[in-house]
Design an enzyme around this catalytic site. Structure first.
Site, PDB file in Angstrom:
ATOM      1  N   SER A  68      27.009  51.895  36.460  1.00 14.02           N
ATOM      2  CA  SER A  68      28.079  52.634  35.794  1.00 14.02           C
ATOM      3  C   SER A  68      27.951  52.631  34.267  1.00 14.02           C
ATOM      4  O   SER A  68      26.991  53.151  33.724  1.00 14.02           O
ATOM      5  CB  SER A  68      29.433  52.074  36.252  1.00 14.02           C
ATOM      6  OG  SER A  68      30.490  52.851  35.745  1.00 14.02           O
ATOM      7  N   ASP A 124      28.010  56.838  35.480  1.00 12.83           N
ATOM      8  CA  ASP A 124      27.825  57.352  36.848  1.00 12.83           C
ATOM      9  C   ASP A 124      28.861  58.419  37.197  1.00 12.83           C
ATOM     10  O   ASP A 124      29.031  58.789  38.358  1.00 12.83           O
ATOM     11  CB  ASP A 124      27.828  56.216  37.874  1.00 12.83           C
ATOM     12  CG  ASP A 124      29.159  55.471  37.945  1.00 12.83           C
ATOM     13  OD1 ASP A 124      29.945  55.552  36.974  1.00 12.83           O
ATOM     14  OD2 ASP A 124      29.417  54.799  38.965  1.00 12.83           O
ATOM     15  N   ASP A 181      32.236  58.593  37.190  1.00 16.61           N
ATOM     16  CA  ASP A 181      33.483  58.397  37.958  1.00 16.61           C
ATOM     17  C   ASP A 181      34.680  58.122  37.037  1.00 16.61           C
ATOM     18  O   ASP A 181      35.775  57.834  37.512  1.00 16.61           O
ATOM     19  CB  ASP A 181      33.337  57.307  39.035  1.00 16.61           C
ATOM     20  CG  ASP A 181      33.098  55.917  38.484  1.00 16.61           C
ATOM     21  OD1 ASP A 181      32.957  55.780  37.245  1.00 16.61           O
ATOM     22  OD2 ASP A 181      33.025  54.960  39.285  1.00 16.61           O
ATOM     23  N   ASN A 196      41.339  53.424  31.561  1.00 16.00           N
ATOM     24  CA  ASN A 196      39.940  53.732  31.231  1.00 16.00           C
ATOM     25  C   ASN A 196      39.481  55.105  31.735  1.00 16.00           C
ATOM     26  O   ASN A 196      38.346  55.514  31.488  1.00 16.00           O
ATOM     27  CB  ASN A 196      39.006  52.637  31.765  1.00 16.00           C
ATOM     28  CG  ASN A 196      39.004  52.554  33.295  1.00 16.00           C
ATOM     29  OD1 ASN A 196      39.276  53.521  34.001  1.00 16.00           O
ATOM     30  ND2 ASN A 196      38.698  51.377  33.818  1.00 16.00           N
ATOM     31  N   ARG A 207      45.158  37.589  31.857  1.00 19.71           N
ATOM     32  CA  ARG A 207      44.611  37.524  33.220  1.00 19.71           C
ATOM     33  C   ARG A 207      43.147  37.102  33.153  1.00 19.71           C
ATOM     34  O   ARG A 207      42.436  37.435  32.195  1.00 19.71           O
ATOM     35  CB  ARG A 207      44.732  38.871  33.945  1.00 19.71           C
ATOM     36  CG  ARG A 207      44.134  40.041  33.231  1.00 19.71           C
ATOM     37  CD  ARG A 207      44.263  41.328  34.042  1.00 19.71           C
ATOM     38  NE  ARG A 207      43.322  41.353  35.152  1.00 19.71           N
ATOM     39  CZ  ARG A 207      42.067  41.800  35.078  1.00 19.71           C
ATOM     40  NH1 ARG A 207      41.582  42.247  33.928  1.00 19.71           N
ATOM     41  NH2 ARG A 207      41.283  41.794  36.126  1.00 19.71           N
ATOM     42  N   THR A 214      34.736  39.024  36.210  1.00 23.40           N
ATOM     43  CA  THR A 214      33.272  38.947  36.169  1.00 23.40           C
ATOM     44  C   THR A 214      32.684  37.818  35.317  1.00 23.40           C
ATOM     45  O   THR A 214      31.545  37.442  35.499  1.00 23.40           O
ATOM     46  CB  THR A 214      32.697  40.276  35.628  1.00 23.40           C
ATOM     47  OG1 THR A 214      33.410  40.621  34.426  1.00 23.40           O
ATOM     48  CG2 THR A 214      32.858  41.400  36.634  1.00 23.40           C
TER      49      THR A 214
END
Length: 541
Positions: free
Chosen positions: A64, A278, A280, A372, A497, A501
């Protein structure tokens, strides 16, 4: 099962010593040279998943918006949705198994997931334009083949196109034809039907500049160009012929840096948008006459689509339940505008597309976008049936016309997943139909100033949250501290939070001025550093 073949092929895709990876929302992502074994094993897993559910499964090779030297892989479930949560664990197990454990892990997955070994396996494979993607997608094919699975290699496709193919295949063509041509025809037909009703369309061309992040989006927009009506001109920038993928360009860069991408020359009041690597995600932006840059992110995209849907539903006279789903990162102004001005219910869920998608399915019409720029609209089966019936049979002209527009929206939207091409066409149609400029769209509401920060910690798991990640439960005292800091400022809110990753804690703060938002974010980051085991030097303002 041919364990000899498995052993032989697996040796050709060896696992680097000491490497462990975790399957998350984005699948696996890492440096491309570390992923050969993972790709082979995801080919194995896709064949097993296909046999377990008796349907075609997709495997997309992409990372991505990550840098070009990275790569990644994610599996696509039968209706074009993300891999089922229970199988994410199997993916992680399989990717991290040592060579000698592989046979045992495959056997265990077959037992736990009740995989019928005698069923056919069918897997669709797609890849992005990274230099490493062709080799890595071959490793996926090796994995599918060694377990006797059938595969269809779509080659270079956007991530949403692969999701679309899988959905078409498993609905026996009800959703559309599982070919690129089928995709282009379905979207362009719906787009043409919508846009031909736009006032003043014949008076001149509508121009849009698109930054394709030097990625797959450029190739696919070029392929789709013959399908567009002549009134609409798409100008492609960052097409991958000159520069590296995602390098100072793409939706993620524009959103994070709040400035235009390299390689796109912006004049005042031009309509511009960016895809990610990518295709999306999408964000829009423009420069005003004073030369100031204005970003229109996923929150404003969701708002525009919601306004249009609400107007059409009112014209049709249907009481379909519609809602917008957001995460805690959605700007407070967007939430207030949707709830108070538009009177549309808003629901907040945990960060991650799968949570948004899952919640959106609870309504007749569920709109979801992350800030985003990743998002889509879901229509329930019942809502779709009602709309299509009205479009065909409604006697009242105005109602039938509105129902037809809703029907074209259903066909234009990729309901499997966020899709930059589909979302772009939907936005272009709505702006044309409503006669809106980007400035007018942008002026619907003013974002509350905000700031995103991250703090490195020894272990991100010390932070646990509740209330859709808006409140911290652990470590003790952190939430009380945040509450106290928020009280110092007007229109303020803040939450923390753990990253999905890496060992960092993400901090988001809003307040009445940029200065106050920055100050609040910094004070919260210090609280996290001291109470949640910060690493290195304390955060500096």
């Amino acid at each position: 099962m041919d364990f000899e073949g498995l052993k032989k092929y697996s040796a050709l895709h060896p696992k680097p010593a000491g490497l462990t990876l975790q399957y998350g929302t984005a699948g696996f992502r890492s440096k491309a040279q570390q992923l050969d074994h993972v790709m082979f094993r995801m080919g194995l897993l896709a064949a097993l998943r296909s046999r377990a559910v008796g349907a075609t499964i997709g495997v997309m090779v992409t990372a991505s918006h990550n840098p070009e030297e990275d790569n990644g892989v994610k599996l696509v479930d039968p209706l074009g949705e993300m891999l089922h949560l229970s199988w994410e664990e199997y993916a992680t197990r399989l990717a991290n198994a040592e060579e000698q454990e592989l046979q045992q892990v495959v056997t265990e997955i077959c037992q736990k997931a009740a995989v019928n070994q005698h069923k056919d396996a069918s897997v669709f494979v797609g890849r992005d334009t990274r230099p490493s993607s062709k080799r890595l997608s071959q490793a996926v094919i090796d994995g599918v083949s060694v377990l006797g699975g059938q595969y269809h290699d779509y080659g270079l496709v956007t991530t949403p196109q692969l999701h679309y193919m899988v959905c078409c295949q498993n609905t026996q063509g009800q959703y559309g034809k599982p070919t690129l041509e089928g995709y282009y025809q379905k979207l362009s037909k719906a787009f043409m039907e919508l846009i031909k009703k736009a006032p003043g369309l014949g008076e001149g061309q509508r121009h849009l500049k698109v930054d394709c992040a030097n990625g797959i989006g450029a190739l696919k927009l070029a392929e789709m160009e013959p399908y567009f009506p002549k009134e609409v001109r798409i100008h492609v920038y960052n097409d991958g012929t000159q520069e590296k993928l995602n390098h100072f360009c793409g939706a993620d860069f524009v959103k994070a840096h709040q400035k235009p991408p390299r390689g796109l020359d912006m004049k005042p009041d031009e309509r511009c948008c960016s895809f990610d690597g990518d295709a999306d995600r999408i964000v829009y932006y423009y420069k005003d006459t004073a030369g100031h840059f204005h970003l229109i992110d996923g929150d404003k995209i969701a708002t525009l689509i919601s306004i249009f849907l609400k107007e059409l539903l009112a014209k049709v006279g249907q009481t379909l339940r519609m809602a917008v789903v957001q995460t805690a990162y959605a700007n407070g102004s967007s939430t207030r505008y949707l709830e108070e001005t538009l009177q549309i219910p808003v629901h907040c869920v945990k960060t991650g597309v799968k949570h948004l998608h899952h919640k959106a399915r609870e309504f007749d019409i569920g709109v979801y976008f992350e800030a985003n720029g990743h998002g889509t609209v879901l229509f329930s089966k019942a809502a779709e049936t009602t709309i299509r019936q009205l479009a065909k049979e409604e006697k009242d002209d105005a109602k039938r016309e509105a129902a037809r527009m809703l029907e074209n929206m259903i066909d234009l939207i990729n309901q499997a997943v966020g899709d930059a091409i589909s979302d772009m066409l939907l936005i272009e149609a709505i702006l044309a139909l409503k006669g809106l400029t980007l400035q007018q769209w942008d002026a619907l509401y003013t974002d509350v100033p905000n700031r995103l920060l991250k703090v490195q910690v020894a272990d991100r798991q010390v932070i646990d949250t509740t209330d859709a990640e808006r409140r911290a439960v652990t470590p003790p005292g952190l939430q009380e501290k945040i509450d106290g800091l928020v009280k110092k400022y007007r229109l303020a809110r803040a939450f923390v939070r753990p990253s999905g990753t890496e060992d960092v804690v993400r901090i988001y703060a809003e307040a009445d001025t940029q200065e106050n938002a920055d100050a609040l974010a910094h004070e919260v980051s210090l609280a996290v550093y001291h109470l949640a085991g910060g690493k290195g030097a304390p955060p500096q303002p």
